[in-house]
Design a protein around this motif. Structure first.
Motif, PDB file in Angstrom:
ATOM      1  N   LEU A   1      50.059  37.495  44.008  1.00 31.29           N
ATOM      2  CA  LEU A   1      49.259  38.280  43.062  1.00 31.29           C
ATOM      3  C   LEU A   1      48.042  37.499  42.582  1.00 31.29           C
ATOM      4  N   GLY A   2      48.197  36.192  42.395  1.00 33.98           N
ATOM      5  CA  GLY A   2      47.064  35.368  41.973  1.00 33.98           C
ATOM      6  C   GLY A   2      45.936  35.399  42.984  1.00 33.98           C
ATOM      7  N   GLN A   3      46.277  35.302  44.264  1.00 33.11           N
ATOM      8  CA  GLN A   3      45.237  35.330  45.294  1.00 33.11           C
ATOM      9  C   GLN A   3      44.607  36.713  45.422  1.00 33.11           C
ATOM     10  N   ILE A   4      45.405  37.754  45.241  1.00 32.11           N
ATOM     11  CA  ILE A   4      44.845  39.115  45.246  1.00 32.11           C
ATOM     12  C   ILE A   4      43.899  39.280  44.056  1.00 32.11           C
ATOM     13  N   GLY A   5      44.309  38.778  42.887  1.00 33.84           N
ATOM     14  CA  GLY A   5      43.448  38.847  41.702  1.00 33.84           C
ATOM     15  C   GLY A   5      42.146  38.105  41.909  1.00 33.84           C
ATOM     16  N   ASP A   6      42.213  36.904  42.509  1.00 39.52           N
ATOM     17  CA  ASP A   6      40.990  36.133  42.769  1.00 39.52           C
ATOM     18  C   ASP A   6      40.066  36.883  43.727  1.00 39.52           C
ATOM     19  N   ALA A   7      40.636  37.516  44.755  1.00 41.82           N
ATOM     20  CA  ALA A   7      39.813  38.282  45.693  1.00 41.82           C
ATOM     21  C   ALA A   7      39.187  39.494  44.999  1.00 41.82           C
ATOM     22  N   LEU A   8      39.924  40.129  44.097  1.00 42.40           N
ATOM     23  CA  LEU A   8      39.361  41.262  43.351  1.00 42.40           C
ATOM     24  C   LEU A   8      38.211  40.807  42.454  1.00 42.40           C
ATOM     25  N   ILE A   9      38.335  39.619  41.872  1.00 43.51           N
ATOM     26  CA  ILE A   9      37.247  39.090  41.044  1.00 43.51           C
ATOM     27  C   ILE A   9      35.985  38.936  41.877  1.00 43.51           C
ATOM     28  N   VAL A  10      36.131  38.430  43.105  1.00 44.24           N
ATOM     29  CA  VAL A  10      34.973  38.282  43.992  1.00 44.24           C
ATOM     30  C   VAL A  10      34.356  39.650  44.274  1.00 44.24           C
ATOM     31  N   LEU A  11      35.196  40.645  44.573  1.00 43.87           N
ATOM     32  CA  LEU A  11      34.676  41.988  44.851  1.00 43.87           C
ATOM     33  C   LEU A  11      34.007  42.597  43.626  1.00 43.87           C
ATOM     34  N   LEU A  12      34.587  42.372  42.444  1.00 38.73           N
ATOM     35  CA  LEU A  12      33.982  42.906  41.220  1.00 38.73           C
ATOM     36  C   LEU A  12      32.615  42.282  40.954  1.00 38.73           C
ATOM     37  N   LYS A  13      32.445  41.002  41.291  1.00 38.57           N
ATOM     38  CA  LYS A  13      31.157  40.335  41.095  1.00 38.57           C
ATOM     39  C   LYS A  13      30.078  40.950  41.977  1.00 38.57           C
ATOM     40  N   HIS A  14      30.487  41.512  43.121  1.00 34.09           N
ATOM     41  CA  HIS A  14      29.518  42.086  44.055  1.00 34.09           C
ATOM     42  C   HIS A  14      29.377  43.596  43.895  1.00 34.09           C
ATOM     43  N   LEU A  15      30.098  44.177  42.960  1.00 33.48           N
ATOM     44  CA  LEU A  15      29.975  45.603  42.696  1.00 33.48           C
ATOM     45  C   LEU A  15      28.634  45.859  42.008  1.00 33.48           C
ATOM     46  N   PRO A  16      27.812  46.740  42.560  1.00 37.55           N
ATOM     47  CA  PRO A  16      26.508  46.998  41.926  1.00 37.55           C
ATOM     48  C   PRO A  16      26.682  47.524  40.500  1.00 37.55           C
ATOM     49  N   LYS A  17      25.821  47.040  39.604  1.00 37.17           N
ATOM     50  CA  LYS A  17      25.895  47.463  38.193  1.00 37.17           C
ATOM     51  C   LYS A  17      25.680  48.966  38.040  1.00 37.17           C
ATOM     52  N   ASP A  18      24.902  49.553  38.938  1.00 31.52           N
ATOM     53  CA  ASP A  18      24.593  50.975  38.831  1.00 31.52           C
ATOM     54  C   ASP A  18      25.447  51.829  39.787  1.00 31.52           C
ATOM     55  N   ALA A  19      26.591  51.304  40.194  1.00 33.13           N
ATOM     56  CA  ALA A  19      27.475  52.065  41.085  1.00 33.13           C
ATOM     57  C   ALA A  19      27.921  53.343  40.383  1.00 33.13           C
ATOM     58  N   PRO A  20      27.894  54.464  41.090  1.00 35.25           N
ATOM     59  CA  PRO A  20      28.269  55.744  40.470  1.00 35.25           C
ATOM     60  C   PRO A  20      29.790  55.850  40.311  1.00 35.25           C
ATOM     61  N   LEU A  21      30.277  55.403  39.160  1.00 31.34           N
ATOM     62  CA  LEU A  21      31.715  55.409  38.897  1.00 31.34           C
ATOM     63  C   LEU A  21      32.051  56.445  37.825  1.00 31.34           C
ATOM     64  N   SER A  22      33.191  57.079  37.998  1.00 31.37           N
ATOM     65  CA  SER A  22      33.646  58.030  36.982  1.00 31.37           C
ATOM     66  C   SER A  22      34.150  57.246  35.766  1.00 31.37           C
ATOM     67  N   HIS A  23      34.375  57.969  34.682  1.00 31.39           N
ATOM     68  CA  HIS A  23      34.906  57.344  33.468  1.00 31.39           C
ATOM     69  C   HIS A  23      36.257  56.697  33.758  1.00 31.39           C
ATOM     70  N   GLU A  24      37.108  57.363  34.557  1.00 33.98           N
ATOM     71  CA  GLU A  24      38.424  56.828  34.898  1.00 33.98           C
ATOM     72  C   GLU A  24      38.305  55.557  35.730  1.00 33.98           C
ATOM     73  N   ASP A  25      37.330  55.545  36.665  1.00 29.75           N
ATOM     74  CA  ASP A  25      37.108  54.356  37.491  1.00 29.75           C
ATOM     75  C   ASP A  25      36.681  53.172  36.626  1.00 29.75           C
ATOM     76  N   LYS A  26      35.744  53.421  35.707  1.00 28.50           N
ATOM     77  CA  LYS A  26      35.276  52.350  34.824  1.00 28.50           C
ATOM     78  C   LYS A  26      36.401  51.844  33.932  1.00 28.50           C
ATOM     79  N   ALA A  27      37.241  52.751  33.448  1.00 25.59           N
ATOM     80  CA  ALA A  27      38.368  52.346  32.601  1.00 25.59           C
ATOM     81  C   ALA A  27      39.359  51.493  33.390  1.00 25.59           C
TER      82      ALA A  27
END
Length: 112
Positions: A60-86
């Motif tokens: 789980l720690g390695q999955i979490g670290d990989a998700l952090i990397v992906l979140l850093k590369h997520l565009p700030k203006d990505a069209p996300l729903s309220h549920e996605d952002k939550a």
């Protein structure tokens, strides 16, 4: 869950569930150490992964670290729903709390 350490045996952990011993039709414990892996379609594979590859926490720690990397590369203006952002905010909160615990124990921790 209590941790028992016997001489020359390393860490020994045993989960004791009184419901298992009273209500199980075949009895509760068969050996000195039993590991309940939960419901798995391949318990032998699960046991090999846990003993030879990585614990659940490490996986789980390695999955979490990989998700952090992906979140850093997520565009700030990505069209996300309220549920996605939550969901992303809840994940970031969880990952930060995990990082706090890791740092408390002197471990390196990534943060979103």
């Amino acid at each position: 869950m209590p941790v028992f350490k016997l001489p020359l045996s390393g860490d020994v952990v045993q989960s004791i569930n009184p419901w298992t011993s009273f209500f199980s039709p075949s009895g509760g414990q068969y050996g000195l150490i039993n590991i309940n892996l939960g419901q798995s379609s391949e318990p032998k594979v699960e046991a090999d992964v846990l003993s030879d590859v990585a614990s659940y926490g490490k996986q789980l720690g390695q999955i979490g670290d990989a998700l952090i990397v992906l979140l850093k590369h997520l565009p700030k203006d990505a069209p996300l729903s309220h549920e996605d952002k939550a969901a992303i905010e809840a994940l970031k909160k969880l990952l930060n709390e995990i990082a706090d615990k890791k740092q408390k124990h002197g471990r390196k921790a990534m943060r979103p």
